[in-house]
Motif scaffolding. Sequence first.
Motif, short mmCIF file in Angstrom:
data_model
loop_
_atom_site.label_atom_id
_atom_site.label_comp_id
_atom_site.label_asym_id
_atom_site.label_seq_id
_atom_site.Cartn_x
_atom_site.Cartn_y
_atom_site.Cartn_z
N GLU A 181 -15.97 -2.88 -21.23
CA GLU A 181 -16.56 -2.56 -22.54
C GLU A 181 -17.92 -3.23 -22.72
OE1 GLU A 181 -12.12 -2.17 -24.42
OE2 GLU A 181 -13.38 -3.83 -25.06
N CYS B 213 -20.34 -1.06 -20.81
CA CYS B 213 -20.50 0.26 -21.43
C CYS B 213 -21.23 0.17 -22.77
CB CYS B 213 -19.15 0.95 -21.60
SG CYS B 213 -18.41 1.48 -20.04
N ILE C 280 -24.69 3.70 -28.82
CA ILE C 280 -23.28 3.31 -28.85
C ILE C 280 -23.08 2.11 -29.78
CG2 ILE C 280 -21.39 2.36 -27.48
CD1 ILE C 280 -22.48 3.97 -25.13
N THR D 142 -17.17 0.45 -27.70
CA THR D 142 -16.32 1.22 -26.80
C THR D 142 -14.99 0.52 -26.65
OG1 THR D 142 -17.16 0.07 -24.85
CG2 THR D 142 -18.26 2.14 -25.46
N ILE E 298 -12.79 6.00 -21.54
CA ILE E 298 -13.58 5.20 -22.47
C ILE E 298 -13.61 5.91 -23.82
CG2 ILE E 298 -15.83 4.15 -22.94
CD1 ILE E 298 -14.64 3.05 -20.39
N VAL F 203 -15.42 6.05 -27.34
CA VAL F 203 -16.77 5.68 -27.76
C VAL F 203 -16.94 5.94 -29.25
CG1 VAL F 203 -19.24 6.13 -27.47
CG2 VAL F 203 -17.72 6.29 -25.51
#
Length: 184
Positions: free
Chosen positions: A84, A87, A94, A97, A114, A116
């Motif tokens: 996470e 990501c 974003i 996540t 994942i 999101v």
Amino acid sequence: MKPPDGPGIGELALGPLMFGASITLLNANHFDVYFKQMPVWNGKILRRHGDVFERTSRGYYRAHGRADDTMNLGGIKVSSVEIERICNSADSRILETAAIGVPLAGGGPEQLVIAVVFKESHKPLMDLTNLAASFNSALQKKLNPLFKVSNIIPLPSLPRTATNKVMRRILRQQFSQTDQNAKL
């Protein structure tokens, strides 16, 4: 050792002496589980709490869940929090996540899914194929070249406990059902 001044993420540590804390374990070494490789503060080894917390740039704290919330991706054990972290920084759109290892219906290694949450959920969704490519590139460079995102699921928010921890087991159940329903 002093508390962090700026933003950061790490496992929560507690004072070693707490009312109601265990002093022995049945099937494990108490010292190894709670104190091994923990920092010393005021001459005493701090006790491992088990949850990962983030200190934001504004000085607030956010719980990220269990440090030992792990998955097995192709025989490699990895923490959801590690995935996470990578990501979350892969794309500026974003917000957060959640990384989940979803078992295949017929067996085999877990698939990396994942969830999101985008900062601006009212805007049209970005191309998830490009986002998956960004995640894969970042994960393979920064964590393990064998990791691959199988699916990305956009959500308006992540399910949380009353103490604001991400409930990955709920997501795992939902994604496992979604995966099984998709194959019918």
